[in-house]
Design a protein around this motif. Structure first.
Motif, PDB file in Angstrom:
ATOM      1  N   LYS A  66       0.831  -1.217   0.000  1.00  0.00           N
ATOM      2  CA  LYS A  66       0.000   0.000   0.000  1.00  0.00           C
ATOM      3  C   LYS A  66       0.863   1.264   0.000  1.00  0.00           C
ATOM      4  N   SER A  67       1.830   1.309   0.922  1.00  0.00           N
ATOM      5  CA  SER A  67       2.690   2.492   1.023  1.00  0.00           C
ATOM      6  C   SER A  67       3.530   2.661  -0.241  1.00  0.00           C
ATOM      7  N   SER A  68       4.017   1.548  -0.802  1.00  0.00           N
ATOM      8  CA  SER A  68       4.804   1.610  -2.043  1.00  0.00           C
ATOM      9  C   SER A  68       3.956   2.160  -3.185  1.00  0.00           C
ATOM     10  N   LEU A  69       2.680   1.760  -3.204  1.00  0.00           N
ATOM     11  CA  LEU A  69       1.774   2.237  -4.243  1.00  0.00           C
ATOM     12  C   LEU A  69       1.564   3.745  -4.123  1.00  0.00           C
ATOM     13  N   ASN A  76       6.609   9.823  -7.201  1.00  0.00           N
ATOM     14  CA  ASN A  76       7.419   9.281  -8.291  1.00  0.00           C
ATOM     15  C   ASN A  76       8.352   8.163  -7.812  1.00  0.00           C
ATOM     16  N   GLY A  77       7.849   7.348  -6.877  1.00  0.00           N
ATOM     17  CA  GLY A  77       8.601   6.173  -6.431  1.00  0.00           C
ATOM     18  C   GLY A  77       9.525   6.396  -5.261  1.00  0.00           C
ATOM     19  N   LYS A  78       9.711   7.632  -4.811  1.00  0.00           N
ATOM     20  CA  LYS A  78      10.583   7.889  -3.656  1.00  0.00           C
ATOM     21  C   LYS A  78       9.915   7.367  -2.381  1.00  0.00           C
ATOM     22  N   ASP A  79      10.727   6.776  -1.495  1.00  0.00           N
ATOM     23  CA  ASP A  79      10.178   6.170  -0.270  1.00  0.00           C
ATOM     24  C   ASP A  79       9.901   7.229   0.795  1.00  0.00           C
ATOM     25  N   ILE A  80       8.834   7.998   0.586  1.00  0.00           N
ATOM     26  CA  ILE A  80       8.458   9.028   1.559  1.00  0.00           C
ATOM     27  C   ILE A  80       7.686   8.392   2.711  1.00  0.00           C
ATOM     28  N   LEU A  81       6.694   7.544   2.366  1.00  0.00           N
ATOM     29  CA  LEU A  81       5.948   6.825   3.408  1.00  0.00           C
ATOM     30  C   LEU A  81       6.701   5.546   3.753  1.00  0.00           C
ATOM     31  N   PHE A 364      -6.773  -3.218 -11.537  1.00  0.00           N
ATOM     32  CA  PHE A 364      -5.486  -2.677 -11.969  1.00  0.00           C
ATOM     33  C   PHE A 364      -4.378  -3.550 -11.397  1.00  0.00           C
ATOM     34  N   TYR A 365      -3.292  -3.669 -12.139  1.00  0.00           N
ATOM     35  CA  TYR A 365      -2.096  -4.292 -11.586  1.00  0.00           C
ATOM     36  C   TYR A 365      -1.071  -3.180 -11.378  1.00  0.00           C
ATOM     37  N   SER A 366      -0.065  -3.429 -10.562  1.00  0.00           N
ATOM     38  CA  SER A 366       0.965  -2.408 -10.361  1.00  0.00           C
ATOM     39  C   SER A 366       2.270  -3.042  -9.887  1.00  0.00           C
ATOM     40  N   SER A 367       3.352  -2.307 -10.087  1.00  0.00           N
ATOM     41  CA  SER A 367       4.661  -2.718  -9.585  1.00  0.00           C
ATOM     42  C   SER A 367       5.404  -1.457  -9.166  1.00  0.00           C
ATOM     43  N   GLY A 368       5.477  -1.220  -7.857  1.00  0.00           N
ATOM     44  CA  GLY A 368       6.105  -0.007  -7.344  1.00  0.00           C
ATOM     45  C   GLY A 368       7.591   0.069  -7.642  1.00  0.00           C
ATOM     46  N   ILE A 369       8.278  -1.096  -7.719  1.00  0.00           N
ATOM     47  CA  ILE A 369       9.726  -1.118  -7.932  1.00  0.00           C
ATOM     48  C   ILE A 369      10.111  -0.583  -9.305  1.00  0.00           C
ATOM     49  N   CYS A 370       9.168  -0.670 -10.265  1.00  0.00           N
ATOM     50  CA  CYS A 370       9.485  -0.255 -11.641  1.00  0.00           C
ATOM     51  C   CYS A 370       9.845   1.227 -11.734  1.00  0.00           C
ATOM     52  N   LEU A 371       9.192   2.062 -10.924  1.00  0.00           N
ATOM     53  CA  LEU A 371       9.516   3.494 -10.941  1.00  0.00           C
ATOM     54  C   LEU A 371      10.935   3.737 -10.460  1.00  0.00           C
ATOM     55  N   ASN A 421       2.539   0.386 -14.481  1.00  0.00           N
ATOM     56  CA  ASN A 421       1.116   0.706 -14.682  1.00  0.00           C
ATOM     57  C   ASN A 421       0.625   1.863 -13.807  1.00  0.00           C
ATOM     58  N   ILE A 422       1.540   2.699 -13.350  1.00  0.00           N
ATOM     59  CA  ILE A 422       1.162   3.804 -12.469  1.00  0.00           C
ATOM     60  C   ILE A 422       0.330   4.839 -13.221  1.00  0.00           C
ATOM     61  N   SER A 423       0.615   5.010 -14.504  1.00  0.00           N
ATOM     62  CA  SER A 423      -0.137   6.001 -15.291  1.00  0.00           C
ATOM     63  C   SER A 423      -1.622   5.647 -15.360  1.00  0.00           C
ATOM     64  N   SER A 424      -1.940   4.331 -15.443  1.00  0.00           N
ATOM     65  CA  SER A 424      -3.351   3.902 -15.479  1.00  0.00           C
ATOM     66  C   SER A 424      -4.049   4.217 -14.160  1.00  0.00           C
ATOM     67  N   LEU A 425      -3.333   3.996 -13.051  1.00  0.00           N
ATOM     68  CA  LEU A 425      -3.908   4.298 -11.736  1.00  0.00           C
ATOM     69  C   LEU A 425      -4.099   5.800 -11.544  1.00  0.00           C
ATOM     70  N   LYS A 426      -3.140   6.575 -12.040  1.00  0.00           N
ATOM     71  CA  LYS A 426      -3.268   8.036 -11.962  1.00  0.00           C
ATOM     72  C   LYS A 426      -4.465   8.509 -12.780  1.00  0.00           C
ATOM     73  N   SER A 427      -4.647   7.885 -13.951  1.00  0.00           N
ATOM     74  CA  SER A 427      -5.801   8.236 -14.802  1.00  0.00           C
ATOM     75  C   SER A 427      -7.108   7.905 -14.105  1.00  0.00           C
ATOM     76  N   CYS A 428      -7.124   6.769 -13.387  1.00  0.00           N
ATOM     77  CA  CYS A 428      -8.329   6.366 -12.655  1.00  0.00           C
ATOM     78  C   CYS A 428      -8.654   7.384 -11.563  1.00  0.00           C
ATOM     79  N   ILE A 429      -7.629   7.806 -10.815  1.00  0.00           N
ATOM     80  CA  ILE A 429      -7.839   8.798  -9.756  1.00  0.00           C
ATOM     81  C   ILE A 429      -8.309  10.124 -10.357  1.00  0.00           C
ATOM     82  N   LYS A 430      -7.724  10.490 -11.483  1.00  0.00           N
ATOM     83  CA  LYS A 430      -8.156  11.720 -12.166  1.00  0.00           C
ATOM     84  C   LYS A 430      -9.621  11.613 -12.581  1.00  0.00           C
ATOM     85  N   SER A 431      -9.992  10.425 -13.071  1.00  0.00           N
ATOM     86  CA  SER A 431     -11.372  10.192 -13.516  1.00  0.00           C
ATOM     87  C   SER A 431     -12.362  10.294 -12.355  1.00  0.00           C
TER      88      SER A 431
END
Length: 742
Positions: A66-69, A76-81, A364-371, A421-431
């Protein structure tokens, strides 16, 4: 008059007639999922506020990404949380926009700490008792031993046994509270000395300061209940993200706060790791999600999708085709699981319909490490192939060389973006942000419609109860005595037949359930064998041979194909299959439980068919109450894979390492039969024990006797109570009519 006004009237009616209506009212509200007027009003008022933020909940178990997502979506993938290492270090976070960076930390209050202390003491009492019991057994066994152990060693073994027992899942909340209070005790700080207001000039400074409060070793971490983070980021405008420890949070007061926040959520993303996608724990969590709040904007995210790319079943070299196969497999599993969940939980009604009907659009699928890999590539940073992003990138290049060719940086970045697949999730949130007004309006409409229906059901049931009580009081003391006499006769006549029905049930249910569980295991186990038939791959290997030259021998080099085991892929495949077997058995248990429970209630009610002196509804109610306590919650399997089967090496089959690996793998697969049989046997043993400890006849009649005792109390002021009940009936009747008209 609207729902809220009528609900308030009903609540006033209950509070002014506590002795008559309180117990029945609470039972009905719980059964129907009907909240208080105050809670409903709060939800409605919040959604109507001008410029109200769209609340988006991120829900899932600890360590599912969750936090990685959120780090990928916002930073942009930085480990802030920081990610939670344990259930204790999981922190409830809300994240929203502000002109300046900062955070407000909510600390545990005195009441919370007192509760944690209470649980801490309970844990100590239990471990002392378990240790004492274990020592007694060990000492008894030690007397018969040929080489008796020293008392010191026995004490150590007893302590170990007690600690292992308290590691069981049923004690998870107790242990988490114990650990939390243990940290509070160790801390040299107190609540009064901690400033919960954090200010920072930028994101990096905020991250550093947050670690004191939410880091696993943070100096204020033991006292942190939740954190409200404020960020000066445009992408947060109009929304509030809520990162939850989950609805299965072992810290009670933190779970209450989580539920309170989720009640106001307009959109929820349920995060589940792709390796164990929508497992038993996830279905339990979704089952507990408060769908009666009319929440319909649900989305599901399969996190850590990159882990699935190495599964043995995916032999294709086309990275995009494999990703497509994984996605479709997860979508089918999600849809099937939700359908089963809905069938077995009627109270859910249409809460998951949108997810079932539009799974393709809401998955949606996602991979936080990819960023992190993308960022390193774009900045031409050298990555360590033994750890983190570098290790994952090395795996991708090795398995899919045509898609992740070191020489083609642009293609690599494009494929990494597709996998993340972060762009798809961002698009969903925008929607959903753009649909905010419609989402809020629909939520309020659904909420009012749902509550209106539940409220009418509640009033009708309550009115029936009032009429029954009035009739009983009118018939007076003689009737009460007659009922007791009848009950005594009925008990005498029916005790044996009720026990016969129950004994027949006890004989049939456990073995039928066991057979069903074993069938599920063996049907699913074939998928292990099938996947591991293709557990071998080929690689090119350089070999050397020595030939003769003019004055010396010289080596000649050749390339040859050798067969290898891809151990990392095998581990992932095993975890996925074992997770699926566990989930399938759990869902089958729910189905079997509901079938047998319904049959038991029907059979018991048949025994009362000729007993006109007892209401059929009352019979069903009492029998239902009893049977609810008879069934075990579910099945779980501890998916332990030996360390020497894990890893990402590729031992050659003909090598010493390869032969050793093949031997261990075969032994592990063979041993699965025994392991699952043990777990199934343990589960059935618990159910049998639960069934044996209940006397259906005694429980039924004691429940009914309690009601007659209550009636006896009411008869002391018969006239006054009848008048009260008549007035109550008039008010309920009026409320029913008003609600039908509205």
């Amino acid at each position: 008059m609207g729902l809220l006004e009528n609900l308030e009237k009903a609540e006033d009616l209950i509070s002014s007639n506590d002795n008559l209506l309180k117990d029945k009212s609470e039972f009905l509200k719980n059964e129907l999922g009907l909240e208080s007027s105050k809670n409903i009003k709060q939800v409605l008022e919040q959604s109507k506020q001008e410029n109200r933020l769209l609340k988006i909940g991120i829900l899932g178990r600890v360590k599912v990404g969750k936090s990685s997502l959120i780090n990928a979506l916002l930073f942009n993938g930085k480990d802030i949380l920081p990610t939670a290492a344990t259930p204790m270090t999981a922190v409830l976070c809300t994240i929203s926009y502000a002109k300046k960076f900062g955070a407000e930390v909510e600390l545990y209050n005195k009441k919370d700490i007192a509760l944690l202390k209470e649980k801490y003491e309970e844990y100590n009492k239990k471990i002392t008792k378990f240790e004492k019991d274990a020592l007694a057994k060990l000492e008894e066994s030690n007397k018969r031993a040929t080489k008796p152990k020293a008392l010191e060693e026995l004490n150590k073994m007893a302590r170990g046994n007690a600690e292992r027992k308290l590691n069981e899942k049923k004690y998870e909340a107790l242990k988490a509270s114990y650990m939390q209070y243990e940290e509070i005790k160790k801390s040299r700080y107190s609540i009064k000395s901690i400033d919960g207001n954090i200010k920072a000039k930028d994101l990096n400074e905020l991250k550093g300061k947050l670690l004191d409060y939410v880091g696993a070793n943070g100096k204020y971490m033991p006292f942190t209940k939740s954190v409200n983070i404020k960020l000066a980021q445009e992408n947060l405008k109009d929304i509030e993200l809520i990162d939850t420890p989950g609805l299965n949070d072992p810290i009670i007061s933190r779970e209450a706060r989580t539920r309170e926040l989720l009640a106001f959520c307009d959109v929820v993303f349920i995060v589940s790791p792709s390796g164990q996608f929508i497992s038993q724990e996830d279905t339990n969590l979704m089952d507990r999600l408060n769908c009666t709040q009319a929440l319909r904007e649900l989305y599901v995210v399969a996190s850590k999708i990159d882990d699935q790319l190495y599964n043995i079943e995916y032999k294709k070299d086309d990275f995009k085709e494999v990703l497509k196969d994984i996605k479709q497999k997860n979508i089918k599993h999600l849809r099937d699981t939700l359908k089963s969940l809905k069938e077995n939980n009627p109270i859910i009604e249409d809460a998951y319909d949108a997810l079932i009907d539009d799974t393709e659009d809401r998955f949606f699928y996602s991979s936080g490490i990819c960023l992190s890999i993308e960022n390193a590539l774009e900045n031409n940073e050298k990555m360590d192939e033994k750890n983190g992003a570098g290790f994952q990138y090395a795996r991708l290049k090795k398995r899919y060389p045509s898609s992740f060719d070191s020489k083609n940086k642009d293609a690599n970045l494009k494929n990494l973006e597709l996998l993340g697949n972060i762009s798809s999730l961002k698009s969903c949130i925008k929607s959903v942000k753009e649909k905010k007004d419609r989402i809020l309006a629909d939520k309020n409409k659904n909420l009012l419609q749902t509550k209106q229906t539940k409220f009418i059901e509640y009033l009708l049931e309550l009115q029936e109860f009032v009429n029954l009580k009035t009739e009983e009081l009118n018939q007076g003391k003689k009737n009460e005595l007659k009922q007791r006499e009848n009950l005594s006769k009925i008990k005498e006549n029916l005790s044996h037949s009720l026990e016969d029905v129950y004994n027949e049930f006890k004989e049939k249910y456990p073995p039928e359930l066991k057979n069903s569980m074993v069938d599920i295991f063996y049907n699913s186990k074939t998928s292990i064998s099938k996947s591991l038939k293709e557990d071998k791959d080929q690689k090119r290997k350089q070999t050397s041979e020595y030939g003769s030259g003019f004055l010396f021998l010289y080596p000649t080099f050749k390339l040859k194909d050798v067969k290898v085991y891809r151990t990392g892929a095998i581990t992932s495949a095993l975890m996925e299959v074992l997770g699926k077997i566990e989930n399938d058995i759990h869902l089958d248990m729910i189905e079997q439980k509901n079938i047998h429970k319904k049959k038991l209630i029907e059979d018991l009610c048949i025994e009362f068919e000729e007993q006109d002196k007892i209401s059929k509804k009352q019979i069903k109610f009492n029998v239902g109450k009893i049977t609810n306590k008879l069934f075990d919650k579910g099945f779980s399997y501890d998916k332990k894979i030996p360390s020497d089967l894990k890893g990402c090496g590729v031992p050659e089959i003909d090598s010493k390492e390869g032969k050793y690996y093949e031997k261990k793998l075969s032994a592990y697969i063979c041993n699965l039969d025994e392991e699952f049989r043990k777990e199934i046997k343990k589960c059935i043993k618990k159910i049998k024990s639960n069934l044996e400890s209940n006397n259906i006849s005694d429980n039924f009649f004691s429940s009914y006797n309690q009601e007659l005792d209550n009636l006896s109390e009411l008869l002391k002021d018969k006239k006054e109570n009848i008048q009260k009940l008549d007035k109550i009936n008039v008010i309920i009747d009026k409320l029913i009519k008003e609600n039908y008209e509205s």
